[in-house]
Design a protein around this motif. Structure first.
Motif, mmCIF file in Angstrom:
data_model
loop_
_atom_site.group_PDB
_atom_site.id
_atom_site.type_symbol
_atom_site.label_atom_id
_atom_site.label_comp_id
_atom_site.label_asym_id
_atom_site.label_seq_id
_atom_site.Cartn_x
_atom_site.Cartn_y
_atom_site.Cartn_z
ATOM 1 N N LEU A 90 10.817 62.847 14.328
ATOM 2 C CA LEU A 90 10.872 61.567 15.006
ATOM 3 C C LEU A 90 9.608 60.787 14.677
ATOM 4 O O LEU A 90 8.499 61.303 14.802
ATOM 5 N N LEU A 91 9.774 59.541 14.258
ATOM 6 C CA LEU A 91 8.649 58.661 13.960
ATOM 7 C C LEU A 91 8.468 57.716 15.139
ATOM 8 O O LEU A 91 9.378 56.943 15.469
ATOM 9 N N ILE A 92 7.302 57.795 15.782
ATOM 10 C CA ILE A 92 7.019 56.954 16.944
ATOM 11 C C ILE A 92 5.945 55.945 16.553
ATOM 12 O O ILE A 92 4.842 56.322 16.159
ATOM 13 N N PHE A 93 6.287 54.674 16.663
ATOM 14 C CA PHE A 93 5.365 53.615 16.257
ATOM 15 C C PHE A 93 4.733 52.956 17.483
ATOM 16 O O PHE A 93 5.413 52.651 18.467
ATOM 17 N N THR A 94 3.434 52.740 17.407
ATOM 18 C CA THR A 94 2.731 51.931 18.387
ATOM 19 C C THR A 94 1.590 51.221 17.677
ATOM 20 O O THR A 94 1.386 51.416 16.468
ATOM 21 N N ASP A 95 0.849 50.382 18.408
ATOM 22 C CA ASP A 95 -0.196 49.571 17.785
ATOM 23 C C ASP A 95 -1.578 50.026 18.219
ATOM 24 O O ASP A 95 -1.740 50.663 19.272
ATOM 25 N N ALA A 96 -2.567 49.654 17.451
ATOM 26 C CA ALA A 96 -3.934 50.119 17.694
ATOM 27 C C ALA A 96 -4.473 49.674 19.038
ATOM 28 O O ALA A 96 -5.318 50.357 19.632
ATOM 29 N N ASP A 97 -4.012 48.529 19.544
ATOM 30 C CA ASP A 97 -4.531 48.032 20.818
ATOM 31 C C ASP A 97 -3.634 48.382 22.003
ATOM 32 O O ASP A 97 -3.809 47.846 23.102
ATOM 33 N N CYS A 98 -2.675 49.279 21.813
ATOM 34 C CA CYS A 98 -1.794 49.689 22.900
ATOM 35 C C CYS A 98 -2.379 50.883 23.649
ATOM 36 O O CYS A 98 -3.176 51.646 23.109
ATOM 37 N N ARG A 99 -1.951 51.051 24.888
ATOM 38 C CA ARG A 99 -2.426 52.135 25.735
ATOM 39 C C ARG A 99 -1.215 52.909 26.255
ATOM 40 O O ARG A 99 -0.628 52.550 27.283
ATOM 41 N N PRO A 100 -0.803 53.960 25.560
ATOM 42 C CA PRO A 100 0.340 54.759 26.031
ATOM 43 C C PRO A 100 0.056 55.354 27.412
ATOM 44 O O PRO A 100 -0.981 55.981 27.636
#
Length: 293
Positions: A90-100
């Motif tokens: 599974l490929l999970i994409f998020t951005d550098a300025d996001c806070r999971p």
């Protein structure tokens, strides 16, 4: 599960394009450490064409973390590079300025929809403690992932794609500098893959707090709409964009934020509309000159 050259098996690969935003990456990696799993990996894609190196003191996310370089311009090219290096199913994409947020990763892994198609989670915009007018606008506008999903797409700030689907569709359109997430999701939909919203897979995104940030994003999005795709589609976007954004402003006026926030949002949106008009004119003039050569 995916198998890397050292024999490590991964259920998921978290892919994060980075363009000169390493301070935020440190915060993101700290968030991931609280939900680390040995069967997942993190891939940071340094998308700085100038070759700025990643800092050596990044926090340990508690999972295998790889940093690779991608000199091709654009975050979608960087995401494709990260996917090629990934070993997760599974490929999970998020951005550098996001806070999971807590439970983000587990939500993607324990629920079934990603086995059938694409999954996306909410993106909540955080205005900060003392928001200025620009941050207020960005918060009121928000990133309505629930609305996006109903329209067949999701933003890559919070999107998961099974590797087999990503490879079958040949990944994102690397030529796009904006809108590549929507184009990919709609392409997946045409191929018969469902997009599902997972309400518990939450990330926070800081509000943009400068005029330049908002204007740059407006130019990037509008430029992508009127320079990519068929001539008919580009003209359609251009004509639609010439109209006052009254529907969007009505949504601001009728939302639940304080009245002065809603009025600020409408004022800023009008200013951005002027930026978009200038970008449309510039884009069509540039294309016209290029076609005459």
């Amino acid at each position: 599960m995916g198998l890397d050259t050292q024999g490590n098996r991964y259920r998921a690969s978290i892919i994060i394009p980075v363009y000169r935003d390493w301070s935020n990456v440190g915060l993101l990696l700290n968030d991931l450490r609280g939900q680390a799993r040995p069967d997942c990996q993190v891939i940071l894609v340094n998308n700085d064409p100038a070759g700025q190196q990643a800092p050596k003191d990044l926090p340990d996310p508690g999972m295998h973390c790889q940093i690779l370089a991608c000199s091709a311009i654009g975050s979608y090219a960087a995401r494709n590079a990260g996917a090629r290096a990934a070993h997760g199913e599974l490929l999970i994409f998020t951005d550098a300025d996001c806070r999971p947020q807590p439970g983000w990763l587990d939500t993607y892994l324990k629920l079934a929809p990603h086995k059938l198609g694409l999954s996306a989670g909410p993106v909540f915009v955080d205005p900060g403690a003392t928001p200025n007018n620009w941050a207020i606008f960005d918060t009121v506008r928000g990133m309505r992932q629930d609305v996006f999903v109903r329209h067949g797409y999701a933003v890559t700030a919070n999107l998961a794609v099974p590797r087999r689907i990503f490879e079958q569709l040949s990944g994102f359109d690397a030529k796009r500098l904006s809108g590549g997430d929507a184009e990919f999701c709609r392409r997946a939909g045409r191929a018969g893959f469902r997009l599902t919203l997972l309400p518990d897979a939450v990330v926070f995104h800081p509000a943009r707090n400068s005029w330049e940030e908002l204007a740059t994003k407006a130019r990037r999005i509008k430029g992508g709409q009127v320079t990519v795709g068929s001539t008919t589609r580009r003209i359609m976007w251009g004509l639609r964009s010439l109209m006052l954004p009254l529907r969007e402003m009505f949504a601001y006026v009728t939302c639940s934020y304080p009245l002065h926030w809603r009025l600020i949002a409408c004022y800023v949106r009008l200013r951005l509309w002027i930026v978009e008009i200038k970008e449309i004119v510039s884009s069509f003039l540039f294309q016209g000159m290029a076609e005459r050569r």
